[in-house]
Write a protein that holds these residues in place. Sequence first.
Motif, mmCIF file in Angstrom:
data_model
loop_
_atom_site.group_PDB
_atom_site.id
_atom_site.type_symbol
_atom_site.label_atom_id
_atom_site.label_comp_id
_atom_site.label_asym_id
_atom_site.label_seq_id
_atom_site.Cartn_x
_atom_site.Cartn_y
_atom_site.Cartn_z
ATOM 1 N N LEU A 99 0.826 -1.214 0.000
ATOM 2 C CA LEU A 99 0.000 0.000 0.000
ATOM 3 C C LEU A 99 0.861 1.265 0.000
ATOM 4 O O LEU A 99 0.499 2.265 -0.622
ATOM 5 C CB LEU A 99 -0.924 0.014 1.214
ATOM 6 C CG LEU A 99 -2.040 -1.017 1.225
ATOM 7 C CD1 LEU A 99 -2.758 -0.993 2.564
ATOM 8 C CD2 LEU A 99 -3.004 -0.779 0.091
ATOM 9 N N ILE A 100 1.992 1.227 0.670
ATOM 10 C CA ILE A 100 2.828 2.424 0.799
ATOM 11 C C ILE A 100 3.434 2.841 -0.546
ATOM 12 O O ILE A 100 3.249 3.981 -0.974
ATOM 13 C CB ILE A 100 3.907 2.206 1.883
ATOM 14 C CG1 ILE A 100 3.231 2.002 3.242
ATOM 15 C CG2 ILE A 100 4.878 3.382 1.924
ATOM 16 C CD1 ILE A 100 4.138 1.463 4.309
ATOM 17 N N PRO A 101 4.142 1.957 -1.267
ATOM 18 C CA PRO A 101 4.662 2.405 -2.565
ATOM 19 C C PRO A 101 3.561 2.689 -3.574
ATOM 20 O O PRO A 101 3.709 3.563 -4.424
ATOM 21 C CB PRO A 101 5.554 1.264 -3.035
ATOM 22 C CG PRO A 101 5.419 0.178 -2.067
ATOM 23 C CD PRO A 101 4.653 0.646 -0.900
ATOM 24 N N ALA A 102 2.427 1.975 -3.476
ATOM 25 C CA ALA A 102 1.320 2.251 -4.394
ATOM 26 C C ALA A 102 0.771 3.654 -4.150
ATOM 27 O O ALA A 102 0.443 4.372 -5.098
ATOM 28 C CB ALA A 102 0.233 1.204 -4.237
ATOM 29 N N ALA A 103 0.679 4.057 -2.892
ATOM 30 C CA ALA A 103 0.223 5.414 -2.582
ATOM 31 C C ALA A 103 1.218 6.453 -3.086
ATOM 32 O O ALA A 103 0.826 7.505 -3.599
ATOM 33 C CB ALA A 103 0.012 5.561 -1.071
#
Length: 113
Positions: A99-103
């Motif tokens: 979720l973090i790199p996608a955000a």
Amino acid sequence: MNKTEKSCFMEDFGVGPYIVYGAGVLGGNLASNLYWQGFVIAFGLMVWIGAYDTLFLDWVLFTNMKMFRLEGTEHMDKAYHQKWFHLKGAIFPGLLFALIPAALVGLFISLMG
């Protein structure tokens, strides 16, 4: 209607703020759409890579072919055959950390667009 009459019409009926507000809303929607497109594509790619890692590398390759195992772990047959352990690892930290790199990708895409 000349130019001054048009500006008086816009001032009399308060059309100017609505045009500015409408442009801001449309611009915000565009940035929001770009963010979600970048987020979904990046998250989908990371889910695909995680599924490949779990289903093929962990469950097939390392489990059945000892030549691909890490040096010093050739004797750990039971540990390599724990499919539930690998699946839990792909779901909890794998999807959560994706979720973090996608955000961040969604943010970069919306800022560039």
